[in-house]
Design a protein around this motif. Structure first.
Motif, short mmCIF file in Angstrom:
data_model
loop_
_atom_site.label_atom_id
_atom_site.label_comp_id
_atom_site.label_asym_id
_atom_site.label_seq_id
_atom_site.Cartn_x
_atom_site.Cartn_y
_atom_site.Cartn_z
N MET A 1 9.72 35.02 91.98
CA MET A 1 9.08 33.88 91.37
C MET A 1 9.74 32.58 91.84
N PHE A 2 11.03 32.38 91.54
CA PHE A 2 11.75 31.20 91.98
C PHE A 2 12.79 31.63 93.00
N ARG A 3 12.32 31.86 94.22
CA ARG A 3 13.21 32.41 95.26
C ARG A 3 14.29 31.41 95.68
N ARG A 4 13.93 30.13 95.75
CA ARG A 4 14.91 29.12 96.19
C ARG A 4 14.99 28.02 95.14
N ILE A 5 16.15 27.89 94.54
CA ILE A 5 16.37 26.89 93.50
C ILE A 5 17.13 25.71 94.07
N LEU A 6 16.64 24.51 93.78
CA LEU A 6 17.43 23.32 94.05
C LEU A 6 18.12 22.96 92.74
N PHE A 7 19.43 22.91 92.80
CA PHE A 7 20.23 22.60 91.62
C PHE A 7 21.00 21.30 91.87
N PRO A 8 20.42 20.16 91.47
CA PRO A 8 21.15 18.90 91.59
C PRO A 8 22.17 18.80 90.46
N THR A 9 23.37 18.39 90.79
CA THR A 9 24.42 18.31 89.78
C THR A 9 25.20 17.01 89.89
N ASP A 10 25.55 16.48 88.73
CA ASP A 10 26.46 15.35 88.68
C ASP A 10 27.78 15.78 88.04
N PHE A 11 27.93 17.09 87.84
CA PHE A 11 29.13 17.72 87.27
C PHE A 11 29.35 17.30 85.81
N SER A 12 28.28 16.92 85.13
CA SER A 12 28.36 16.57 83.71
C SER A 12 28.22 17.84 82.87
N GLU A 13 28.41 17.70 81.58
CA GLU A 13 28.26 18.83 80.67
C GLU A 13 26.85 19.43 80.75
N SER A 14 25.84 18.57 80.84
CA SER A 14 24.47 19.09 80.93
C SER A 14 24.25 19.83 82.25
N SER A 15 24.91 19.40 83.30
CA SER A 15 24.80 20.12 84.58
C SER A 15 25.44 21.50 84.49
N PHE A 16 26.56 21.59 83.78
CA PHE A 16 27.20 22.89 83.63
C PHE A 16 26.35 23.83 82.78
N ARG A 17 25.66 23.28 81.79
CA ARG A 17 24.74 24.10 80.99
C ARG A 17 23.60 24.61 81.89
N ALA A 18 23.07 23.73 82.71
CA ALA A 18 22.00 24.12 83.63
C ALA A 18 22.51 25.17 84.62
N PHE A 19 23.75 25.02 85.06
CA PHE A 19 24.32 26.00 86.00
C PHE A 19 24.39 27.38 85.37
N ASP A 20 24.72 27.46 84.08
CA ASP A 20 24.72 28.75 83.39
C ASP A 20 23.35 29.41 83.48
N CYS A 21 22.30 28.61 83.37
CA CYS A 21 20.94 29.15 83.49
C CYS A 21 20.64 29.58 84.93
N VAL A 22 21.07 28.77 85.88
CA VAL A 22 20.83 29.09 87.29
C VAL A 22 21.41 30.46 87.63
N LYS A 23 22.61 30.74 87.12
CA LYS A 23 23.24 32.04 87.39
C LYS A 23 22.39 33.20 86.91
N SER A 24 21.67 33.02 85.83
CA SER A 24 20.87 34.11 85.27
C SER A 24 19.56 34.33 86.03
N PHE A 25 19.19 33.42 86.91
CA PHE A 25 17.93 33.55 87.62
C PHE A 25 17.94 34.64 88.69
N ARG A 26 19.06 35.21 88.99
CA ARG A 26 19.11 36.33 89.93
C ARG A 26 18.21 37.45 89.43
N LYS A 27 18.20 37.64 88.12
CA LYS A 27 17.36 38.68 87.50
C LYS A 27 15.88 38.41 87.71
N ALA A 28 15.52 37.17 87.98
CA ALA A 28 14.12 36.79 88.19
C ALA A 28 13.77 36.71 89.67
N GLY A 29 14.67 37.20 90.52
CA GLY A 29 14.37 37.25 91.95
C GLY A 29 14.88 36.09 92.78
#
Length: 161
Positions: free
Chosen positions: A1-29
């Motif tokens: 589904m989401f084979r290639r993710i663009l993850f823009p980060t400013d290294f803020s707390e909200s970016s780290f929360r988003a990164f936690d979600c990005v890690k789980s996307f492996r299960k979605a392909g």
């Protein structure tokens, strides 16, 4: 589904929360994550010396060194994220550029053919952002692919199971 993710980060707390979600996307392909950090050209210009009594050649040298140090700091932080993704079985690359943040995110998403942009979202009481909108709002309005915004208040992860 989401084979290639663009993850823009400013290294803020909200970016780290988003990164936690990005890690789980492996299960979605997800096969690849592109970690993007944009050095905001306005912020970089504010940090540069601008010391009038130094000759212009020396000042340019100092300014270049400051910008290089900012890029190196960002690269070190992004390398930790990249290694985490590689350990979880997701290919990852790092891109660091200088420019207008929302424009660089959108340009990179198009150029890299991202399936989705996953980014953190945090509220702002900054007058400029109230009038013009936050970076995440501008990306959301202009993107030509899905955008997943992760709120900084997210308390649990993005478990896809």
């Amino acid at each position: 589904m989401f084979r290639r993710i663009l993850f823009p980060t400013d290294f803020s707390e909200s970016s780290f929360r988003a990164f936690d979600c990005v890690k789980s996307f492996r299960k979605a392909g997800t096969e690849e994550v592109i970690i993007l950090h944009v050095l905001d050209e306005y912020e970089v210009d504010l940090v540069k010396t601008g010391i009038g009594w130094i000759n212009s050649e020396k000042m340019a040298e100092y300014d270049s060194a400051i910008e290089s140090k900012m890029k190196e700091n960002a690269r070190q932080k992004a390398e930790g994220m990249k290694n985490t993704l590689l350990e979880s079985g997701i290919n990852a690359r790092i891109i660091i550029v200088k420019g207008v943040v929302d424009k660089e995110i959108l340009s990179c998403a198009q150029r890299e053919r991202a399936s989705v942009i996953v980014m953190g979202r945090h509220s702002s009481d900054n007058l400029k952002e109230i009038i013009l909108g936050t970076t995440s709002e501008r990306v959301l309005k202009q993107a030509r692919m899905p955008v997943l915004m992760i709120n900084e208040d997210l308390t649990s992860g993005c478990d896809l199971e």
